[in-house]
Scaffold this active site. Structure first.
Site, PDB file in Angstrom:
ATOM      1  N   GLU A 120       0.822  -1.197   0.000  1.00  0.00           N
ATOM      2  CA  GLU A 120       0.000   0.000   0.000  1.00  0.00           C
ATOM      3  C   GLU A 120       0.856   1.247   0.000  1.00  0.00           C
ATOM      4  O   GLU A 120       1.950   1.265   0.562  1.00  0.00           O
ATOM      5  CB  GLU A 120      -0.855   0.040   1.265  1.00  0.00           C
ATOM      6  CG  GLU A 120      -2.107  -0.744   1.141  1.00  0.00           C
ATOM      7  CD  GLU A 120      -2.973  -0.552   2.375  1.00  0.00           C
ATOM      8  OE1 GLU A 120      -4.003  -1.222   2.451  1.00  0.00           O
ATOM      9  OE2 GLU A 120      -2.635   0.251   3.254  1.00  0.00           O
ATOM     10  N   CYS A 133       3.445   8.299   1.410  1.00  0.00           N
ATOM     11  CA  CYS A 133       3.853   7.347   2.442  1.00  0.00           C
ATOM     12  C   CYS A 133       4.196   6.036   1.745  1.00  0.00           C
ATOM     13  O   CYS A 133       3.318   5.397   1.165  1.00  0.00           O
ATOM     14  CB  CYS A 133       2.686   7.171   3.416  1.00  0.00           C
ATOM     15  SG  CYS A 133       2.975   5.938   4.670  1.00  0.00           S
ATOM     16  N   CYS A 140       6.163  -7.471   7.582  1.00  0.00           N
ATOM     17  CA  CYS A 140       7.160  -7.009   8.547  1.00  0.00           C
ATOM     18  C   CYS A 140       7.560  -8.186   9.427  1.00  0.00           C
ATOM     19  O   CYS A 140       6.715  -9.026   9.749  1.00  0.00           O
ATOM     20  CB  CYS A 140       6.573  -5.882   9.408  1.00  0.00           C
ATOM     21  SG  CYS A 140       7.801  -5.049  10.438  1.00  0.00           S
ATOM     22  N   CYS A 144       4.653  -5.547  16.394  1.00  0.00           N
ATOM     23  CA  CYS A 144       4.092  -4.549  17.302  1.00  0.00           C
ATOM     24  C   CYS A 144       2.593  -4.822  17.440  1.00  0.00           C
ATOM     25  O   CYS A 144       1.902  -5.026  16.438  1.00  0.00           O
ATOM     26  CB  CYS A 144       4.346  -3.151  16.761  1.00  0.00           C
ATOM     27  SG  CYS A 144       6.106  -2.849  16.458  1.00  0.00           S
ATOM     28  N   CYS A 147      -0.206  -2.833  15.459  1.00  0.00           N
ATOM     29  CA  CYS A 147       0.007  -2.598  14.027  1.00  0.00           C
ATOM     30  C   CYS A 147      -0.517  -3.757  13.206  1.00  0.00           C
ATOM     31  O   CYS A 147      -0.190  -4.919  13.476  1.00  0.00           O
ATOM     32  CB  CYS A 147       1.501  -2.423  13.759  1.00  0.00           C
ATOM     33  SG  CYS A 147       1.887  -2.287  12.002  1.00  0.00           S
ATOM     34  N   GLY A 206       6.434  -2.287   6.721  1.00  0.00           N
ATOM     35  CA  GLY A 206       7.802  -2.750   6.898  1.00  0.00           C
ATOM     36  C   GLY A 206       8.668  -1.873   7.775  1.00  0.00           C
ATOM     37  O   GLY A 206       8.320  -0.744   8.105  1.00  0.00           O
ATOM     38  N   GLU A 207       9.794  -2.454   8.166  1.00  0.00           N
ATOM     39  CA  GLU A 207      10.775  -1.749   8.997  1.00  0.00           C
ATOM     40  C   GLU A 207      11.941  -1.338   8.081  1.00  0.00           C
ATOM     41  O   GLU A 207      12.750  -2.184   7.690  1.00  0.00           O
ATOM     42  CB  GLU A 207      11.236  -2.681  10.132  1.00  0.00           C
ATOM     43  CG  GLU A 207      12.423  -2.189  10.925  1.00  0.00           C
ATOM     44  CD  GLU A 207      12.309  -0.738  11.375  1.00  0.00           C
ATOM     45  OE1 GLU A 207      11.354  -0.396  12.092  1.00  0.00           O
ATOM     46  OE2 GLU A 207      13.190   0.069  10.992  1.00  0.00           O
ATOM     47  N   SER A 238      10.989   6.298   9.264  1.00  0.00           N
ATOM     48  CA  SER A 238      10.435   5.947  10.573  1.00  0.00           C
ATOM     49  C   SER A 238      10.909   4.555  10.962  1.00  0.00           C
ATOM     50  O   SER A 238      10.837   3.617  10.174  1.00  0.00           O
ATOM     51  CB  SER A 238       8.904   5.972  10.496  1.00  0.00           C
ATOM     52  OG  SER A 238       8.349   5.516  11.716  1.00  0.00           O
ATOM     53  N   SER A 260       9.517   5.321  16.562  1.00  0.00           N
ATOM     54  CA  SER A 260       8.233   4.873  17.113  1.00  0.00           C
ATOM     55  C   SER A 260       8.434   4.483  18.567  1.00  0.00           C
ATOM     56  O   SER A 260       8.842   3.364  18.865  1.00  0.00           O
ATOM     57  CB  SER A 260       7.719   3.675  16.308  1.00  0.00           C
ATOM     58  OG  SER A 260       7.538   4.048  14.967  1.00  0.00           O
ATOM     59  N   LEU A 261       8.156   5.395  19.465  1.00  0.00           N
ATOM     60  CA  LEU A 261       8.454   5.163  20.882  1.00  0.00           C
ATOM     61  C   LEU A 261       7.283   4.468  21.596  1.00  0.00           C
ATOM     62  O   LEU A 261       7.420   3.380  22.119  1.00  0.00           O
ATOM     63  CB  LEU A 261       8.806   6.496  21.553  1.00  0.00           C
ATOM     64  CG  LEU A 261       9.408   6.396  22.935  1.00  0.00           C
ATOM     65  CD1 LEU A 261      10.731   5.637  22.926  1.00  0.00           C
ATOM     66  CD2 LEU A 261       9.614   7.790  23.535  1.00  0.00           C
ATOM     67  N   HIS A 262       6.152   5.123  21.669  1.00  0.00           N
ATOM     68  CA  HIS A 262       4.884   4.534  22.124  1.00  0.00           C
ATOM     69  C   HIS A 262       4.797   4.166  23.598  1.00  0.00           C
ATOM     70  O   HIS A 262       3.720   3.834  24.079  1.00  0.00           O
ATOM     71  CB  HIS A 262       4.487   3.305  21.305  1.00  0.00           C
ATOM     72  CG  HIS A 262       4.489   3.533  19.822  1.00  0.00           C
ATOM     73  ND1 HIS A 262       3.981   4.664  19.246  1.00  0.00           N
ATOM     74  CD2 HIS A 262       4.949   2.780  18.794  1.00  0.00           C
ATOM     75  CE1 HIS A 262       4.115   4.591  17.932  1.00  0.00           C
ATOM     76  NE2 HIS A 262       4.707   3.470  17.636  1.00  0.00           N
ATOM     77  N   ASN A 337      -5.374   3.873  15.039  1.00  0.00           N
ATOM     78  CA  ASN A 337      -6.331   3.483  14.004  1.00  0.00           C
ATOM     79  C   ASN A 337      -6.679   2.011  14.177  1.00  0.00           C
ATOM     80  O   ASN A 337      -5.827   1.155  13.969  1.00  0.00           O
ATOM     81  CB  ASN A 337      -5.723   3.682  12.606  1.00  0.00           C
ATOM     82  CG  ASN A 337      -5.818   5.118  12.169  1.00  0.00           C
ATOM     83  OD1 ASN A 337      -6.850   5.765  12.306  1.00  0.00           O
ATOM     84  ND2 ASN A 337      -4.720   5.641  11.646  1.00  0.00           N
ATOM     85  N   CYS A 380     -10.580  -0.416   4.805  1.00  0.00           N
ATOM     86  CA  CYS A 380      -9.445  -1.325   4.708  1.00  0.00           C
ATOM     87  C   CYS A 380      -9.861  -2.789   4.662  1.00  0.00           C
ATOM     88  O   CYS A 380      -9.269  -3.582   3.963  1.00  0.00           O
ATOM     89  CB  CYS A 380      -8.504  -1.143   5.893  1.00  0.00           C
ATOM     90  SG  CYS A 380      -7.379   0.207   5.628  1.00  0.00           S
TER      91      CYS A 380
HETATM   92  N1  SAH Z   1       8.249   0.016  10.886  1.00  0.00           N
HETATM   93  C1  SAH Z   1       8.413   1.404  10.998  1.00  0.00           C
HETATM   94  C2  SAH Z   1       7.697   2.211   9.937  1.00  0.00           C
HETATM   95  C3  SAH Z   1       6.330   1.760   9.534  1.00  0.00           C
HETATM   96  S1  SAH Z   1       5.082   1.927  10.761  1.00  0.00           S
HETATM   97  C4  SAH Z   1       7.996   1.874  12.399  1.00  0.00           C
HETATM   98  O1  SAH Z   1       7.452   1.059  13.137  1.00  0.00           O
HETATM   99  O2  SAH Z   1       8.259   3.038  12.736  1.00  0.00           O
HETATM  100  C5  SAH Z   1       4.841   3.696  10.762  1.00  0.00           C
HETATM  101  C6  SAH Z   1       4.182   4.215  12.024  1.00  0.00           C
HETATM  102  O3  SAH Z   1       2.821   3.759  12.129  1.00  0.00           O
HETATM  103  C7  SAH Z   1       4.860   3.761  13.289  1.00  0.00           C
HETATM  104  O4  SAH Z   1       5.040   4.859  14.173  1.00  0.00           O
HETATM  105  C8  SAH Z   1       3.859   2.813  13.861  1.00  0.00           C
HETATM  106  O5  SAH Z   1       4.044   2.710  15.240  1.00  0.00           O
HETATM  107  C9  SAH Z   1       2.546   3.456  13.468  1.00  0.00           C
HETATM  108  N2  SAH Z   1       1.386   2.564  13.540  1.00  0.00           N
HETATM  109  C10 SAH Z   1       1.328   1.248  13.262  1.00  0.00           C
HETATM  110  N3  SAH Z   1       0.078   0.778  13.428  1.00  0.00           N
HETATM  111  C11 SAH Z   1      -0.688   1.818  13.833  1.00  0.00           C
HETATM  112  C12 SAH Z   1      -2.088   1.956  14.158  1.00  0.00           C
HETATM  113  N4  SAH Z   1      -2.922   0.931  14.089  1.00  0.00           N
HETATM  114  N5  SAH Z   1      -2.527   3.189  14.526  1.00  0.00           N
HETATM  115  C13 SAH Z   1      -1.682   4.242  14.552  1.00  0.00           C
HETATM  116  N6  SAH Z   1      -0.374   4.172  14.260  1.00  0.00           N
HETATM  117  C14 SAH Z   1       0.131   2.968  13.903  1.00  0.00           C
HETATM  118 FE1  SF4 Z   2       4.260  -2.318  12.204  1.00  0.00          FE
HETATM  119 FE2  SF4 Z   2       6.484  -0.782  12.143  1.00  0.00          FE
HETATM  120 FE3  SF4 Z   2       6.064  -2.546  14.141  1.00  0.00          FE
HETATM  121 FE4  SF4 Z   2       6.595  -3.472  11.666  1.00  0.00          FE
HETATM  122  S1  SF4 Z   2       7.949  -2.279  13.002  1.00  0.00           S
HETATM  123  S2  SF4 Z   2       5.016  -4.261  13.072  1.00  0.00           S
HETATM  124  S3  SF4 Z   2       5.532  -1.921  10.414  1.00  0.00           S
HETATM  125  S4  SF4 Z   2       4.830  -0.717  13.668  1.00  0.00           S
END
Ligand code: SAH
Ligand code: SF4
Length: 407
Positions: A120, A133, A140, A144, A147, A206-207, A238, A260-262, A337, A380
């Site tokens: 996508e 994007c 991946c 996480c 995700c 992906g990462e 990212s 991506s800290l979270h 989301n 989606c």
């Molecule tokens: N793998 C990389 C880049 C792709 S994900 C990473 O993890 O940073 C891009 C961003 O989308 C990341 O910050 C991820 O944490 C966030 N993300 C993934 N799933 C999500 C969701 N369901 N709602 C909001 N943000 C999300």
């Molecule tokens: Fe999703 Fe990024 Fe985590 Fe992979 S690394 S599972 S794309 S949030």
């Protein structure tokens, strides 16, 4: 959500006929030189001819060797016998009522048994910029919990050419190459010198740092001044925190970084971003402090997805501020989301506001914007059922991408 007028999944092209010859669309300079050698060009001519091809492919957006009139006809024919300028195909497009576009893109098959990986790509137009994007992998390896992509196994890495090709496909579709025609059913940025695709974020599937060499080469093509000429400051990579690769990213690419800290403590981040068990928060922040090129003018973005009852208390907002002390940082709060089957919910709006107030009062501008393209994200599930392989991710922190690369 489907009541939004423009929310139509639209097949744009007929089923692809797999090309037998390799495509040069997306190739690096070294790749082009190699192609010319294969086409039998004398060594002394390769550099000059590669520069011509480069200009046609990336500056002019050529899709046919026959158009390259400053290249001798026999050479053009020889190239056309061996190569194509085929792009991956947009197999479905959704246009949000706010102009956001989501494309399902099928990559050119890499061999006879490959039906073409699908990824996508999302385009977010604004008045003065357009952000694309892009994906770096199909699926991946990381998992996480919030995700959707994390529920899909890694299918494969994308090549540098396939990463670049996402930008070519977007520019074709948006009429962003010379002579192109902009679509009439959506918003495209306008104004003197504004390009339809001005910013890139590696926030699709992906990462990126687990596919570093290809991402680096793709960035090299995207930022080359004789071609697509995107500004490094308008490209954001990212990462979920692949600590050992951060230095190389800053050194070799010079792009903007988003992390991506979270979560603000290891116990929680271990569960949300399992990679944290390998590279815990302290190591990650140390790598951020040492990140080449980070400064107050070039801040690192910290992404923080707002998960109801998980990481959204005022105490955690204060912990976040403490944690980032001394790091040139921006904070992006991302409303979660949801996607089918997820255990998480998005924090309540008041919670997000409270959190954002604390962060703001500590000196970080952290606008939580109305998400873009919500209506098509809501669809989606449909996209997923149409394409077995693709787990369309019901995410894409669109407001986050909007805040990216604001120079
Ligand atoms: N793998 C990389 C880049 C792709 S994900 C990473 O993890 O940073 C891009 C961003 O989308 C990341 O910050 C991820 O944490 C966030 N993300 C993934 N799933 C999500 C969701 N369901 N709602 C909001 N943000 C999300
Ligand atoms: Fe999703 Fe990024 Fe985590 Fe992979 S690394 S599972 S794309 S949030």
């Amino acid at each position: 959500m489907l009541s939004h007028g423009m929310n139509i999944a639209l097949p744009l092209t007929p089923a692809p006929v797999p090309a037998t010859e390799p495509s040069l669309a997306g190739a690096t300079r070294a790749g082009l030189a190699q192609a010319l050698r294969e086409a039998g060009l004398p060594a002394g001519e390769i550099k000059m001819r590669a520069a011509q091809l480069w200009h046609w492919i990336y500056h002019r957006g050529a899709r046919d060797f026959a158009d390259m009139l400053n290249i001798a006809k026999p050479m053009r024919e020889r190239l056309a016998e061996r190569f194509t300028l085929e792009r991956p195909q947009i197999v479905a497009e959704q246009v949000s009522s706010d102009g956001t576009r989501k494309w399902l893109i099928r990559m050119n098959p890499t061999g006879p048994r490959d039906k073409g990986a699908e990824i996508e790509c999302v385009y977010i137009p604004e008045r003065d910029r357009g952000t694309l994007c892009v994906s770096s992998q199909v699926g991946c390896t990381l998992t996480c919990t919030f995700c959707h992509t994390g529920t899909q196994k890694l299918v494969r890495n994308l090549s540098a050419a396939e990463i670049v090709a996402q930008v070519l496909v977007a520019r074709d579709r948006l009429g962003d190459f010379p002579g192109g025609v902009a679509p009439t059913d959506g918003i495209v940025p306008s104004g003197e010198g504004v390009r339809a695709v001005s910013n890139i974020v590696f926030m699709g599937m992906g990462e990126p740092l687990y596919n570093f060499d290809q991402v680096r080469d793709a960035i090299g093509v995207l930022t080359d001044g004789d071609g697509l000429s995107l500004s490094k400051r308008r490209i954001t990579v990212s990462t979920s925190g692949v600590v050992p690769q951060l230095e190389a990213l800053g050194r070799d690419c010079g792009t903007m970084l988003a992390v991506s800290l979270h979560a603000t403590n290891d116990a929680l981040r271990d569960t949300l971003v399992p990679l944290n068990k390998k590279y815990p928060i302290a190591d990650l922040l140390a790598a951020c402090r040492a990140y080449p090129g980070a400064s107050n003018a070039r801040r690192i973005t910290f992404e923080y997805v707002m998960l109801k009852g998980v990481n959204d208390t005022p105490a955690e907002a204060r912990a976040l501020v403490r944690l980032l002390k001394g790091v040139p940082a921006k904070i992006n709060l991302i409303p979660f989301n949801p996607w089918p089957g997820t255990v998480h919910e998005c924090s309540d709006w008041e919670r997000i506001e409270k959190f954002s107030d604390i962060v703001f009062n500590a000196g970080y501008a952290s606008p939580v914007r109305t998400p873009r393209g919500r209506d098509i994200l809501a669809a989606c599930g449909q996209l997923k059922s149409e394409t077995e392989k693709l787990r369309a991710r019901a995410r894409l922190m669109l407001e986050e991408t909007l805040a990216m690369g604001q120079d």
